[in-house]
Design a protein around this motif. Structure first.
Motif, PDB file in Angstrom:
ATOM      1  N   ALA A   1       0.847  -1.202   0.046  1.00  0.00           N
ATOM      2  CA  ALA A   1       0.119  -0.032  -0.118  1.00  0.00           C
ATOM      3  C   ALA A   1       1.054   1.201  -0.079  1.00  0.00           C
ATOM      4  O   ALA A   1       1.025   1.978   1.013  1.00  0.00           O
ATOM      5  CB  ALA A   1      -0.808  -0.083   1.308  1.00  0.00           C
ATOM      6  N   ASP A   2       1.662   1.550  -1.287  1.00  0.00           N
ATOM      7  CA  ASP A   2       2.532   2.542  -1.311  1.00  0.00           C
ATOM      8  C   ASP A   2       2.311   3.157  -2.748  1.00  0.00           C
ATOM      9  O   ASP A   2       1.940   2.433  -3.668  1.00  0.00           O
ATOM     10  CB  ASP A   2       3.965   2.076  -1.309  1.00  0.00           C
ATOM     11  N   MET A   3       2.075   4.636  -2.834  1.00  0.00           N
ATOM     12  CA  MET A   3       1.627   5.204  -3.857  1.00  0.00           C
ATOM     13  C   MET A   3       2.200   4.909  -5.182  1.00  0.00           C
ATOM     14  O   MET A   3       1.889   4.834  -6.146  1.00  0.00           O
ATOM     15  CB  MET A   3       1.461   6.655  -3.464  1.00  0.00           C
ATOM     16  N   ASN A   4       3.536   4.712  -4.907  1.00  0.00           N
ATOM     17  CA  ASN A   4       4.519   4.417  -6.264  1.00  0.00           C
ATOM     18  C   ASN A   4       4.042   2.780  -6.663  1.00  0.00           C
ATOM     19  O   ASN A   4       3.870   2.966  -8.003  1.00  0.00           O
ATOM     20  CB  ASN A   4       5.923   4.584  -5.957  1.00  0.00           C
ATOM     21  N   GLU A   5       3.966   2.052  -5.811  1.00  0.00           N
ATOM     22  CA  GLU A   5       3.639   0.907  -6.159  1.00  0.00           C
ATOM     23  C   GLU A   5       2.368   0.395  -6.800  1.00  0.00           C
ATOM     24  O   GLU A   5       2.191  -0.277  -7.832  1.00  0.00           O
ATOM     25  CB  GLU A   5       3.899  -0.185  -5.069  1.00  0.00           C
ATOM     26  N   ILE A   6       1.304   1.359  -6.026  1.00  0.00           N
ATOM     27  CA  ILE A   6       0.104   1.301  -6.466  1.00  0.00           C
ATOM     28  C   ILE A   6       0.026   2.032  -7.981  1.00  0.00           C
ATOM     29  O   ILE A   6      -0.725   1.144  -8.928  1.00  0.00           O
ATOM     30  CB  ILE A   6      -0.889   2.121  -5.835  1.00  0.00           C
ATOM     31  N   PHE A   7       0.765   3.046  -8.416  1.00  0.00           N
ATOM     32  CA  PHE A   7       0.697   3.678  -9.542  1.00  0.00           C
ATOM     33  C   PHE A   7       1.429   2.628 -10.695  1.00  0.00           C
ATOM     34  O   PHE A   7       0.935   2.678 -11.953  1.00  0.00           O
ATOM     35  CB  PHE A   7       1.694   4.930  -9.529  1.00  0.00           C
TER      36      PHE A   7
ATOM     37  N   VAL B   1      -6.501   9.434  -3.606  1.00  0.00           N
ATOM     38  CA  VAL B   1      -5.872   8.183  -4.072  1.00  0.00           C
ATOM     39  C   VAL B   1      -6.315   8.169  -5.607  1.00  0.00           C
ATOM     40  O   VAL B   1      -5.323   8.338  -6.448  1.00  0.00           O
ATOM     41  CB  VAL B   1      -6.045   7.066  -3.597  1.00  0.00           C
ATOM     42  N   SER B   2      -7.536   8.239  -6.116  1.00  0.00           N
ATOM     43  CA  SER B   2      -8.067   8.156  -7.497  1.00  0.00           C
ATOM     44  C   SER B   2      -7.508   9.393  -8.155  1.00  0.00           C
ATOM     45  O   SER B   2      -7.022   9.234  -9.446  1.00  0.00           O
ATOM     46  CB  SER B   2      -9.468   8.242  -7.487  1.00  0.00           C
ATOM     47  N   ALA B   3      -7.470  10.472  -7.525  1.00  0.00           N
ATOM     48  CA  ALA B   3      -7.005  12.045  -8.353  1.00  0.00           C
ATOM     49  C   ALA B   3      -5.610  11.720  -8.688  1.00  0.00           C
ATOM     50  O   ALA B   3      -5.172  12.218  -9.586  1.00  0.00           O
ATOM     51  CB  ALA B   3      -7.283  13.052  -7.331  1.00  0.00           C
ATOM     52  N   GLU B   4      -4.770  11.268  -7.544  1.00  0.00           N
ATOM     53  CA  GLU B   4      -3.442  11.309  -7.895  1.00  0.00           C
ATOM     54  C   GLU B   4      -3.057  10.129  -8.874  1.00  0.00           C
ATOM     55  O   GLU B   4      -1.974  10.457  -9.699  1.00  0.00           O
ATOM     56  CB  GLU B   4      -2.549  11.093  -6.460  1.00  0.00           C
ATOM     57  N   ILE B   5      -3.435   8.880  -8.645  1.00  0.00           N
ATOM     58  CA  ILE B   5      -3.228   7.908  -9.687  1.00  0.00           C
ATOM     59  C   ILE B   5      -3.518   8.453 -11.061  1.00  0.00           C
ATOM     60  O   ILE B   5      -3.007   8.033 -12.076  1.00  0.00           O
ATOM     61  CB  ILE B   5      -3.789   6.630  -9.361  1.00  0.00           C
ATOM     62  N   GLY B   6      -4.851   9.080 -11.166  1.00  0.00           N
ATOM     63  CA  GLY B   6      -5.084   9.368 -12.542  1.00  0.00           C
ATOM     64  C   GLY B   6      -4.536  10.437 -12.981  1.00  0.00           C
ATOM     65  O   GLY B   6      -4.330  10.352 -14.413  1.00  0.00           O
ATOM     66  N   GLY B   7      -3.846  11.258 -12.361  1.00  0.00           N
ATOM     67  CA  GLY B   7      -3.078  12.365 -12.980  1.00  0.00           C
ATOM     68  C   GLY B   7      -1.749  11.799 -13.383  1.00  0.00           C
ATOM     69  O   GLY B   7      -1.416  12.340 -14.386  1.00  0.00           O
ATOM     70  N   ARG B   8      -1.328  10.944 -12.549  1.00  0.00           N
ATOM     71  CA  ARG B   8       0.057  10.358 -12.838  1.00  0.00           C
ATOM     72  C   ARG B   8      -0.133   9.502 -14.401  1.00  0.00           C
ATOM     73  O   ARG B   8       0.828   9.477 -15.176  1.00  0.00           O
ATOM     74  CB  ARG B   8       0.506   9.316 -11.754  1.00  0.00           C
ATOM     75  N   LEU B   9      -1.266   8.646 -14.475  1.00  0.00           N
ATOM     76  CA  LEU B   9      -1.328   8.022 -15.596  1.00  0.00           C
ATOM     77  C   LEU B   9      -1.648   9.130 -16.931  1.00  0.00           C
ATOM     78  O   LEU B   9      -1.314   8.693 -18.022  1.00  0.00           O
ATOM     79  CB  LEU B   9      -2.696   7.133 -15.444  1.00  0.00           C
ATOM     80  N   LEU B  10      -2.311  10.096 -16.576  1.00  0.00           N
ATOM     81  CA  LEU B  10      -2.437  11.116 -17.631  1.00  0.00           C
ATOM     82  C   LEU B  10      -0.982  11.612 -18.293  1.00  0.00           C
ATOM     83  O   LEU B  10      -1.007  11.772 -19.310  1.00  0.00           O
ATOM     84  CB  LEU B  10      -3.459  12.217 -17.257  1.00  0.00           C
ATOM     85  N   ASP B  11      -0.220  11.949 -17.124  1.00  0.00           N
ATOM     86  CA  ASP B  11       1.161  12.350 -17.441  1.00  0.00           C
ATOM     87  C   ASP B  11       1.927  11.418 -18.424  1.00  0.00           C
ATOM     88  O   ASP B  11       3.042  11.854 -19.108  1.00  0.00           O
ATOM     89  CB  ASP B  11       1.895  12.705 -16.009  1.00  0.00           C
ATOM     90  N   ASN B  12       1.695  10.134 -18.049  1.00  0.00           N
ATOM     91  CA  ASN B  12       2.750   9.031 -18.635  1.00  0.00           C
ATOM     92  C   ASN B  12       2.042   8.333 -19.827  1.00  0.00           C
ATOM     93  O   ASN B  12       2.763   7.705 -20.630  1.00  0.00           O
ATOM     94  CB  ASN B  12       2.630   7.849 -17.390  1.00  0.00           C
ATOM     95  N   ILE B  13       0.729   8.399 -20.086  1.00  0.00           N
ATOM     96  CA  ILE B  13       0.174   7.809 -21.347  1.00  0.00           C
ATOM     97  C   ILE B  13      -0.746   8.725 -22.113  1.00  0.00           C
ATOM     98  O   ILE B  13      -1.969   9.012 -21.611  1.00  0.00           O
ATOM     99  CB  ILE B  13      -0.704   6.659 -20.992  1.00  0.00           C
ATOM    100  N   PRO B  14      -0.028   9.409 -22.966  1.00  0.00           N
ATOM    101  CA  PRO B  14      -0.867  10.524 -23.500  1.00  0.00           C
ATOM    102  C   PRO B  14      -2.258  10.303 -24.524  1.00  0.00           C
ATOM    103  O   PRO B  14      -2.829  10.966 -24.608  1.00  0.00           O
ATOM    104  CB  PRO B  14       0.230  11.424 -24.530  1.00  0.00           C
ATOM    105  N   SER B  15      -2.281   8.969 -24.648  1.00  0.00           N
ATOM    106  CA  SER B  15      -3.335   8.704 -25.496  1.00  0.00           C
ATOM    107  C   SER B  15      -4.665   8.257 -24.680  1.00  0.00           C
ATOM    108  O   SER B  15      -5.650   7.862 -25.471  1.00  0.00           O
ATOM    109  CB  SER B  15      -2.803   7.420 -26.430  1.00  0.00           C
ATOM    110  N   ILE B  16      -4.656   8.468 -23.512  1.00  0.00           N
ATOM    111  CA  ILE B  16      -5.889   8.259 -22.708  1.00  0.00           C
ATOM    112  C   ILE B  16      -6.403   9.615 -22.095  1.00  0.00           C
ATOM    113  O   ILE B  16      -5.670  10.628 -22.105  1.00  0.00           O
ATOM    114  CB  ILE B  16      -5.475   7.183 -21.660  1.00  0.00           C
ATOM    115  N   LYS B  17      -7.645   9.538 -21.675  1.00  0.00           N
ATOM    116  CA  LYS B  17      -8.248  10.724 -21.072  1.00  0.00           C
ATOM    117  C   LYS B  17      -9.066  10.320 -20.136  1.00  0.00           C
ATOM    118  O   LYS B  17      -9.743   9.137 -20.123  1.00  0.00           O
ATOM    119  CB  LYS B  17      -9.007  11.341 -22.207  1.00  0.00           C
ATOM    120  N   VAL B  18      -9.496  11.125 -19.276  1.00  0.00           N
ATOM    121  CA  VAL B  18     -10.560  11.033 -18.320  1.00  0.00           C
ATOM    122  C   VAL B  18     -12.043  11.103 -18.586  1.00  0.00           C
ATOM    123  O   VAL B  18     -12.184  12.079 -19.097  1.00  0.00           O
ATOM    124  CB  VAL B  18     -10.250  11.937 -16.862  1.00  0.00           C
TER     125      VAL B  18
END
Length: 384
Positions: free
Chosen positions: A82-88, A119-136
């Motif tokens: 249960a660590d934010m980096n591992e969850i991401f 948690v949802s907001a932070e993980i979602g933001g990181r995913l957007l930064d790393n995978i430009p072809s997805i959107k919320v």
């Protein structure tokens, strides 16, 4: 990071003080279904985790679990600290390469530093930064990334829910004796009652040499297919050849089916009582064939003295039964062209609405008890 399978059970959460017993039976059934596959099953706060298995076995495991009654749904997940980096990192692995998404977090561990929304907001933001072809899209996303933060310091990350078989664990609702023929209906009837938690034992009647050995093998295969849902079963095989010959010789042939059904019910009840079954189960559907009228069913029930008779298909039409047969995998075997004992000496004009008094009068021409005893003496038992 470890791949696990999350099991969510169906109706067990509704149970009261005896819920623990239901859960133990449920766990034993899962263990039986996964026999021969390396794995561990652990219970965690209203759900189970399948762990420590080879990823090469995932398809086999999920196929078998799909036949375990009591499972509401399951998911293949990544288990991390249960660590934010591992969850991401886990979320990035289960994330699709394109499309719209949202992150849905459940936080069972209320001591975790961030709440579910954070948690949802932070993980979602990181995913957007790393995978430009997805959107919320929080209202109608193409896929959802689920995060489950548990009390034991772990988190489960997954993106799909698969439906389980539902129902109650087999063995929690007693035991029944299924009259199984080589047709479409009776395996479906057994499956439906097993789904409500009943342990199923089967009985089959044959008329060798009027029916061939392929018909026998067909029924064994059907019972074997049914046993994958019922945590195994026992198939009892009984010859009714002498009974049919006597009916054909001494009685009005139009009553053949009605009289034979009465003998079958007598024999099934006797064997059911010996093996501890608490009811008989048939695949009868009202008005489907000549013997399945109210009068025909009344005639059959008349000889059953101690047990209830369950007819789960009574209100189903043939198309509905065929659809269920296809879904549980018995249809192709059921339609193999090997006839069962009910086709032997079949009258051209069977009685469809037999009067009980007329049936009893015809039956009086036979030595009923001697014929039942002789049939029971032919009993063969196969464990599947």
């Amino acid at each position: 990071m470890e791949k696990v399978i999350i099991i969510r059970y169906s109706e067990l959460h509704l149970k009261g003080k005896n819920r623990g017993w239901f859960e133990r039976v449920f766990a034993v059934n899962m263990e039986k279904s996964l026999k021969g596959i390396r794995h561990e099953i652990h219970r965690h706060s209203g759900r189970y985790l399948i762990e420590n298995f080879s990823e090469n076995d995932i398809d086999v495991i999920t196929e078998r679990l799909g036949k375990v009654f009591g499972i509401h749904s399951y998911s293949v997940a990544l288990k991390v600290r249960a660590d934010m980096n591992e969850i991401f990192n886990a979320a990035k692995q289960v994330c699709s390469a394109e499309g719209s998404f949202k992150v849905d977090t459940h936080r069972a561990d209320k001591s975790f530093s961030l709440n579910s929304m954070q948690v949802s907001a932070e993980i979602g933001g990181r995913l957007l930064d790393n995978i430009p072809s997805i959107k919320v899209d929080v209202h109608n996303p193409d896929f959802i990334i689920n995060i489950d933060i548990r009390e034991n310091g772990t988190a489960l990350v997954f993106n799909e829910f698969f439906n389980g078989a539902g129902g109650m664990p087999v063995g929690t609702s007693g035991k029944g004796m299924l009259l199984i023929s080589g047709g479409i209906d009776s395996p479906v009837a057994g499956h439906m009652i097993a789904k409500r938690g009943m342990k199923i034992e089967c009985i089959h009647f044959h008329s060798y040499p009027y029916t061939n050995l392929q018909a026998r093998e067909k029924v064994i295969e059907l019972a074997k297919q049914l046993s994958t849902y019922t945590c195994g079963t026992t198939l009892n095989i009984v010859s009714v050849t002498k009974i049919q010959e006597q009916i054909h010789s001494l009685c009005n042939g139009d009553y053949m089916v009605t009289l034979l059904r009465r003998f079958m019910m007598r024999i099934a009840e006797r064997i059911a009582l010996k093996c501890g079954a608490q009811c008989l189960i048939t695949g009868e559907s009202l008005a489907q064939v000549a013997s399945q009228t109210v009068e025909g069913m009344t005639s059959s029930n008349n000889v059953v003295q101690n047990l209830p008779v369950l007819r789960p298909l009574c209100g189903f039409d043939k198309d509905e039964i065929i659809e269920r047969s296809r879904a549980i995998g018995t249809y192709q075997t059921s339609i193999e062209p090997y006839e069962d004992c009910c086709t032997v000496f079949l009258p051209k004009h069977p009685v469809t609405r037999p009067k009980l008094s007329d049936v009893i009068a015809e039956e009086a021409k036979l030595d009923v008890e001697a014929l039942v005893d002789e049939a029971v003496a032919t009993l063969e038992t196969i464990t599947l």
